[in-house]
Design an enzyme around this catalytic site. Structure first.
Site, mmCIF file in Angstrom:
data_model
loop_
_atom_site.group_PDB
_atom_site.id
_atom_site.type_symbol
_atom_site.label_atom_id
_atom_site.label_comp_id
_atom_site.label_asym_id
_atom_site.label_seq_id
_atom_site.Cartn_x
_atom_site.Cartn_y
_atom_site.Cartn_z
ATOM 1 C CG HIS A 72 -97.996 100.645 96.466
ATOM 2 N ND1 HIS A 72 -96.864 101.416 96.435
ATOM 3 C CD2 HIS A 72 -98.692 100.957 95.349
ATOM 4 C CE1 HIS A 72 -96.871 102.176 95.350
ATOM 5 N NE2 HIS A 72 -97.979 101.923 94.679
ATOM 6 C CE1 TYR A 201 -90.493 102.946 102.169
ATOM 7 C CE2 TYR A 201 -89.421 104.448 103.716
ATOM 8 C CZ TYR A 201 -90.569 103.951 103.135
ATOM 9 O OH TYR A 201 -91.794 104.435 103.511
ATOM 10 N N PRO A 294 -90.514 111.472 109.087
ATOM 11 C CG PRO A 294 -89.798 112.524 107.126
ATOM 12 C CD PRO A 294 -89.673 112.599 108.606
ATOM 13 C CE LYS A 298 -96.552 103.193 110.796
ATOM 14 N NZ LYS A 298 -97.631 102.601 110.053
ATOM 15 C CE1 TYR A 384 -95.490 101.668 104.365
ATOM 16 C CE2 TYR A 384 -93.190 101.908 104.981
ATOM 17 C CZ TYR A 384 -94.249 102.255 104.184
ATOM 18 O OH TYR A 384 -94.086 103.195 103.202
HETATM 19 C C1 DHB Z 1 -93.706 109.187 101.699
HETATM 20 C C2 DHB Z 1 -93.132 109.684 102.813
HETATM 21 C C3 DHB Z 1 -92.584 108.832 103.719
HETATM 22 O O1 DHB Z 1 -92.024 109.285 104.818
HETATM 23 C C4 DHB Z 1 -92.587 107.475 103.547
HETATM 24 O O2 DHB Z 1 -92.023 106.662 104.453
HETATM 25 C C5 DHB Z 1 -93.197 106.977 102.444
HETATM 26 C C6 DHB Z 1 -93.749 107.848 101.512
HETATM 27 C C7 DHB Z 1 -94.287 110.102 100.697
HETATM 28 O O3 DHB Z 1 -94.319 111.312 100.948
HETATM 29 O O4 DHB Z 1 -94.697 109.659 99.634
#
Ligand code: DHB
Length: 391
Positions: A72, A201, A294, A298, A384
């Site tokens: 991506h 997001y 999450p 990271k 990121y």
């Molecule tokens: C996923 C989880 C995340 O916390 C994130 O920022 C992006 C993707 C995932 O589980 O796909």
């Protein structure tokens, strides 16, 4: 039993460490309290940043990732009425890959099996001993109920936040930092093609939502929910309805396609750091030393970065008697740990609604700035898509 490195935990950190050590001629034995099937099947992270992919490729683990992983170039950030794409490649020259932790774990388990790696699953009573001597050991009860001892030169705790390793760092030197957040994630896995090419997001007055994915036929979606939300409160229909609202179904012709939900769970969100990451002959890596919420993906990447630093440090220590990198491990690793701890906190607090109208305006202002300023967008992209190993 006798080995050079006793590794507690057969998750991605433990197995990647065993793999990197083996490649440089250092022996290890791994112990794991869960079953092999449980470790293989648990649904966790899904995004690999550039430095993790570089590390996996360099260590011979890139084949299936390159065939089946989905590169991506960026993410979408949105709030009601607006969706913006941030292009990490344009901004930083680095990108991310959709390749689930279950896939990384399967690749690591396959190479471990192929080289005859000794791994003891379903062990109990794991205890660490003599960590301040140069003959530390790990004792445990094996699957058949027999008491076992591994004598080693070094013990590495890759046993997450519930394992025994973390508590072995002497309370005389140990420091911990912790933050819990007033919300959780409801995560679902759905057998439906993603409704987006890259992750979305979404800030929304009802709460954060995210559209991620695992493959061309599997979507991964999250909803902000209050802490201690009973999962029974969320029927599949209610989940899809909330996702449609928060992700902006119908806006500018975008539609969210629902499908069968195959896994559903509520995940608490926490930031936690324990220092130092080394005490005597014990080293900590991954969730044993730090937990991030999450948002920003990271956790797995940070675990891989720890191991990417630790493996060469242990090789130099055990093969050449050179302790320089091992002595620097905790301080070096913690620079990245704190950067990622900050980034995860920042993404989390920018995107989750707290109910405070003042905070909501600040969040929207921050989102507009990140999406309209080169400096704002680059800052997010750099964090990121990944700082180089050794940052
Ligand atoms: C996923 C989880 C995340 O916390 C994130 O920022 C992006 C993707 C995932 O589980 O796909």
């Amino acid at each position: 039993m006798r080995t050079q490195v006793a590794i507690v935990g057969a998750g991605p950190a433990g197995l990647l460490l065993a793999h990197l050590l083996a490649a440089d001629g250092v022996e290890s034995i791994v112990v794991e309290s869960r079953s092999e099937e449980y470790v293989a099947a648990r649904i966790r992270a899904g995004i690999l940043e550039q430095s993790t992919v570089d590390l996996l490729r360099a260590s011979g683990l890139g084949d299936r990732l390159d065939r089946e992983g989905d590169q991506h170039h960026g993410i979408y950030l949105q709030w009601p009425g607006e969706r913006h794409h941030l292009d990490f490649v344009e901004l930083t020259g680095r990108s991310v890959w959709v390749y689930g932790q279950t896939e990384v774990q399967a690749d690591l388990a396959a190479v471990a099996h192929a080289r005859g790696q000794e791994i003891h699953y379903e062990v109990g009573d794991t205890a660490l001993h003599d960590l301040d001597t140069d003959r530390p050991s790990v004792t445990f009860t094996d699957r058949s109920g027999a008491a076992q001892r591994i004598e080693a030169d070094v013990v590495v705790g890759c046993d997450g936040s519930f394992g025994p390793s973390r508590a072995e760092v002497s309370s005389a030197v140990r420091r911990t930092w912790e933050k819990t957040y007033p919300y959780s994630w409801l995560g679902v896995l759905a057998a439906v093609a993603p409704s987006t090419d890259e992750l979305i997001y979404a800030w929304h007055p009802d709460g954060f939502a995210m559209h991620s994915m695992r493959s061309e036929t599997v979507s991964r979606l999250y909803l902000q929910v209050p802490n201690d939300t009973p999962i029974e409160d969320w029927s599949d229909d209610r989940i899809w309805e909330a996702l449609a609202t928060r992700l902006g179904h119908g806006q500018d012709g975008w539609t969210l396609t629902p499908g069968p939900i195959t896994d559903k769970s509520v995940l608490p969100m926490r930031s936690f750091v324990q220092t130092p990451m080394r005490h005597g002959r014990l080293f900590l890596a991954g969730d044993a030393a730090h937990i991030v919420p999450p948002t920003g993906a990271k956790g797995l990447n940070l675990a891989a970065a720890d191991v990417g630093l630790l493996a060469p440090a242990l090789v130099a220590m055990l093969r050449k008697g050179d302790h320089t990198l091992a002595d620097a491990y905790s301080e070096t690793a913690l620079r990245r740990v704190w950067r990622c701890t900050h980034f995860s906190w920042w993404m989390t607090t920018m995107l989750h609604t707290s109910g405070d109208p003042f905070e909501a305006e600040l969040q929207l202002s921050q989102l507009r700035w990140v999406c309209s300023s080169q400096a704002g967008a680059t800052g997010l992209a750099e964090n990121y898509a990944g700082l180089p190993i050794g940052f």
